[in-house]
Design an enzyme around this catalytic site. Structure first.
Site, PDB file in Angstrom:
ATOM      1  N   HIS B 129      21.967   0.350   6.962  1.00 25.50           N
ATOM      2  CA  HIS B 129      22.348   1.753   6.930  1.00 25.50           C
ATOM      3  C   HIS B 129      21.130   2.599   6.547  1.00 25.50           C
ATOM      4  CE1 HIS B 129      24.571   5.252   4.835  1.00 25.50           C
ATOM      5  NE2 HIS B 129      24.583   5.459   6.129  1.00 25.50           N
ATOM      6  N   CYS B 148      24.900   1.364  -2.469  1.00 28.70           N
ATOM      7  CA  CYS B 148      24.526   2.752  -2.179  1.00 28.70           C
ATOM      8  C   CYS B 148      25.640   3.515  -1.490  1.00 28.70           C
ATOM      9  CB  CYS B 148      23.254   2.786  -1.330  1.00 28.70           C
ATOM     10  SG  CYS B 148      21.818   2.231  -2.251  1.00 28.70           S
ATOM     11  N   HIS B 149      26.184   2.963  -0.385  1.00 25.84           N
ATOM     12  CA  HIS B 149      27.226   3.686   0.349  1.00 25.84           C
ATOM     13  C   HIS B 149      28.399   2.794   0.707  1.00 25.84           C
ATOM     14  CE1 HIS B 149      23.294   5.656   1.129  1.00 25.84           C
ATOM     15  NE2 HIS B 149      23.989   6.707   0.691  1.00 25.84           N
ATOM     16  N   GLY B 150      28.467   1.594   0.083  1.00 22.62           N
ATOM     17  CA  GLY B 150      29.652   0.757   0.221  1.00 22.62           C
ATOM     18  C   GLY B 150      29.732  -0.116   1.443  1.00 22.62           C
TER      19      GLY B 150
END
Lengths: 281, 184, 439
Positions: B129, B148-150
């Site tokens: 990502h 960080c963003h799952g």
């Protein structure tokens, strides 16, 4: 008018022709023919291999070569280049040479300082950790790094060869300490140590390094007789390569560039003449 | 041209000469000039490519005996983290079971390891990502979890949940022996 | 001569652009249509060669800056990394280092051309002064550039030159400390030299722009020194001088290539392959060859401050030359006496160059000791420097002003195109009288 100018020029040149003659000028380096001299010169791979052996077995005890890594030995133009392994890191012989030495490293798990076998990417090991240690082991003298010695001395590889093979017995009248060794090729001023005739101070100087080479000291794998002369030539050639590993590439590129520029200049000359043909100037 | 004034400069492009023959040399000279510029441009461009010392550290050899089964070791390779994971049989089974499940970047478990070496999963440990380093074992699939963003990766390193677009990247590697692998 | 622009925009885009930013018009007027005297000889190609050199130095310099590290602990090794590991690093470094020498060879020829043909005389005084400014900037740039590899010569050369400022009364030591950023040449000095070395070439480029602008107002001088009288005397810059400059640059590149590929270290000094060591001074500190004449002038005077003033005075003399020359005739082609003194001037400069490389007490004629004059034997390089330096200053301040008033020049031609051409047109259009004396 021009004649007067030329006469003056000749007179001027006569004034400038003489070299600065000091009584302590070292001996001119011996005249040697190198395979790599001249615009088309190339290193002799076998000679580089022998020279490396001399460095590794004799010189590396005191002299570092901090610009050199093991992988350099396997790159194009180097002593152990193998076209099958264009990336020198894969070269098995280079890897085996590297494995012979131990390198300080950190254990990734514990953080302790450990010794591990070298890999191609590692630098040549330095015999001393720092300058004071080097001086302490060599009677106060610092063995210079050899990576660039062939470029850092007047006379280049010929100087290195002459120095190594040019040791002579100290002339009578010269008082040297046991840590000093007379060498006519080493630049220096022996006036203060000389007790002989005033105008006959011996050429050269006193070097801290004792004669490093001896007949048979290094056994050459290709069977070449291991004389001092051969060892000296080979290690000087190796040091010339180490100072400039790109020399062959430089000369090859140069040949292409000169040919191209000659043709280019020719084309431009003809173009120039054509354009200017009808102009009175 | 006979009627020009003394000393005047005739037009270099005056008609009378065959234009093709006259211009050839100028074209040739210009082409040679462009060629020279091109030949000189290549070294100026190539010098930005990785240098010798960077390439020297481009490949590493790793001793697999250091990795415990069910665990992973993270090594620095080309400036990035490299996951070397010794998968358990259960983890391999779970990965194969999901081979045809619905996922953003479909891949079979077979394609994620070397033939006959299913237990060794070697991946670049950078979330596809935005580049964070995923944590080991987190997430629903027991693979990795990126805090960080799952993003959630499974035990074959495939993206299953979250915003990452691609599976964890496979580096170029070969087995030198059963216990030694060369990456890069 | 800058006159009416003859540019005609051809395409719609060109017309559109020309109305908003007439840059194509500027380029056309400056390097395509620009009326240039048709009798320029090869000494006039060095301007183009210099612009080419500047471009080469900037491009190779920017690329080298991608790899060079301006810190005392890393500088030397980063240069070695460039030579050994960076792809074609050895080529880019050799071009940059030898390019500096080529740049100076070309600038000296360019300057000597200016002196000989009177190109500094009215109305080209500002052009000449801008050129002197470029020369000064070049010297500063080259000096700082040589320090960057942090070899023995780099370091000790920096020590010697920065110490010169200490000679200035009252403010000297403060200025030196300010230059150093410390108590000796060290890391702060290296870092700021790198910054300035990167900056100055762009300032040079700016002044070069002014230099060309100042040239284009009156137009080029020419070997006769006689003004352009009509369009007959000129040809458009393109294609006549683009091709001639191109040919000259190509030949220049051949010489450049010989150094880059076959003699890369010939113009340098072997001591610079040794890492800088503040505690060990090289036996023989020498600046790069292009500074040698000024180094000789510096050492010619026994007093440190006088030496510094003389060295800067030698450069300053160039700036005021247009007002020292009283001659009504521009070109030395028609000034036989001036020509002779000029050739001696060149010899004096070369002699100063040799002297700069020698130890002051070394004998000029070996083995022959003459008498002591003041502080040194007459047969020594320091006295040769003094004689040559004396001539250098006399040439500007005594000979040049006096000659203009006392000499009898040869008759100069009426115009460039008068029927005495050395290269008559091959299609006979006019009478060809006795060939003009070449010089």
């Amino acid at each position: 008018m021009l004649r007067k100018g030329l006469a003056l020029a000749a007179l001027g040149l006569a004034f400038l022709a003489g070299p600065a003659l000091a009584s302590t000028h070292p001996k001119e380096p011996k005249d040697v023919h190198w395979s790599f001299e001249g615009p088309l010169g190339k290193f002799d791979k076998a000679q580089l291999q022998r020279g490396y052996k001399v460095y590794r077995e004799v010189c590396s005890a005191c002299h570092a070569m901090e610009q050199m890594s093991f992988r350099n030995l396997g790159q194009k133009g180097g002593p152990f280049y193998d076209p099958k392994y264009p990336n020198p890191n894969d070269n098995p012989y280079v890897k085996s040479l590297a494995k012979d030495i131990q390198v300080k490293d950190i254990d990734q798990d514990t953080g302790d300082v450990i010794q591990r076998p070298g890999i191609a990417a590692d630098k040549f090991p330095a015999p001393f950790p720092n300058e004071p240690a080097a001086r302490a082991s060599n009677g106060g003298a610092l063995p210079p790094d050899l990576s660039l010695i062939a470029k850092a001395r007047e006379g280049g590889p010929a100087y290195v060869y002459s120095l190594l093979t040019g040791y002579q017995n100290s002339p009578a009248g010269l008082t040297l300490t046991p840590a000093q060794h007379y060498n006519p090729y080493f630049p220096g001023d022996l006036t203060s140590a000389w007790h002989g005739a005033a105008h006959h101070v011996p050429q050269g100087g006193a070097i801290g390094m004792p004669p490093p080479l001896a007949p048979g000291k290094v056994t050459f794998d290709d069977g070449k007789p291991s004389t001092i002369d051969q060892q000296g030539k080979d290690v000087a050639a190796f040091l010339a390569w180490a100072a400039e590993p790109k020399m062959e590439e430089r000369k090859e590129f140069g040949l292409g560039a000169m040919i191209y520029l000659l043709i280019f200049s020719g084309l431009l000359w003809v173009s120039y003449r054509k354009i200017w043909k009808n102009i009175g100037h | 041209m006979a009627d020009t004034v003394a000393g005047a400069n005739p037009d270099p492009h005056a008609s009378g000469d065959d234009p093709n023959r006259r211009d050839f040399i100028h074209i040739a000279a210009s082409v040679a000039a462009v060629g020279a510029v091109g030949a000189l441009a290549w070294p100026l461009i190539d010098q930005m490519n990785p240098a010798g010392d960077t390439l020297a550290l481009a490949s590493i050899e790793f001793d697999l005996s250091k990795v415990v089964e069910g665990q992973q070791v993270v090594v620095k390779w080309r400036g990035k983290p490299l996951f070397v994971r010794y998968r358990t049989a259960k983890e391999i089974e779970a990965a194969i079971k999901d081979d045809h499940a619905d996922m953003r970047d479909p891949a079979t478990d077979e394609s994620r390891h070397k033939p006959g070496k299913a237990q060794w999963l070697i991946l670049i440990g950078t979330c596809t990502h935005l580049g964070c380093v995923p944590t080991f074992g987190g997430g629903d699939y027991g693979g990795w979890f990126c805090p960080c963003h799952g993003s959630v990766y499974d035990t074959a390193g495939r993206i299953r949940k979250g915003p990452a677009p691609l599976n964890l990247v496979l580096p170029d590697y070969t087995f030198l022996s059963d216990s030694k692998v060369k990456v890069g | 001569m800058s006159g009416h622009s003859t540019y005609e925009p051809k395409t719609g885009f060109e017309r559109w652009l020309d109305m908003r930013l007439p840059i194509v018009r500027l380029a056309y007027d400056s390097v395509v249509a620009f009326p240039t005297p048709k009798n320029l000889n090869y000494w006039w190609t060095f301007g183009g060669i210099l612009a080419f050199c500047l471009g080469i130095q900037i491009v190779t310099g920017i690329v080298l800056a991608m790899h060079y590290v301006p810190h005392v602990d890393y500088a030397f090794n980063s240069v070695e990394r460039i030579m050994r590991d960076v792809n074609y690093g050895w080529l880019i470094r050799n071009v940059h280092a030898n390019g500096a020498s080529m740049f100076f060879i070309a600038v000296y020829i360019h300057m000597f051309r200016g002196l000989y043909y009177g190109s500094y005389k009215a109305p080209r005084e500002v052009l000449w002064i801008l050129g002197c400014v470029i020369y000064l900037l070049m010297m500063a740039t080259a000096f700082m550039g040589y320090v960057l590899p942090w070899g023995q010569m780099s370091f000790h050369g920096a020590v010697v030159i920065t110490n010169l400022f200490g000679a200035l009364p009252v403010v000297g030591p403060s200025i030196t400390t300010w230059l150093w950023g410390g108590f000796a040449v060290d890391d702060p000095t290296l870092n700021r030299f790198f910054s300035l070395h990167y900056l100055l070439p762009f300032m040079i480029a700016g002044v070069v722009g002014l230099h060309i602008w100042a040239l284009h107002v009156p137009g080029n001088n020419n070997p006769t020194g006689v003004n352009v009288k009509s369009a007959e005397d000129t040809v458009p810059f393109h294609p006549y001088y683009t091709v001639k400059d191109g040919f000259a640059i190509s030949v220049f590149l051949l010489m450049f290539a010989v150094f880059v590929f076959y003699l890369p270290d010939a113009l340098g000094h072997s001591d610079n392959s040794i890492k800088a060591n503040p505690l060990v001074t090289p036996t023989h500190i020498v600046p790069e060859w292009y500074f040698l004449p000024f180094y000789a002038i510096l050492r010619a005077l026994p007093d440190k401050l006088m030496g510094v003033l003389a060295m800067f005075g030698a450069i300053a003399s160039l700036f005021v030359l247009p007002w020292l020359d009283t001659s009504k005739v521009r070109s030395m082609r028609y000034r036989p006496t001036a020509k002779l003194y000029f050739f001696i001037f060149i010899l004096a400069c070369i002699a100063l160059g040799f002297c700069g490389a020698k130890l002051p007490d070394d004998q000029v004629i070996p083995g022959f000791t003459s008498f002591q004059l003041m502080d040194a034997d007459l047969n020594s390089f320091v006295w040769l420097s003094r004689i040559a330096a004396l001539y250098y200053f006399a040439y500007f301040w005594v000979i040049t002003p006096l000659l203009g008033l006392t000499e009898t020049p040869l008759p100069a031609p009426e115009s460039i195109s008068s029927p005495v051409l050395s290269h008559p047109a091959t299609t006979p259009t006019g009478a060809v009288a006795s060939p003009e004396k070449r010089g």
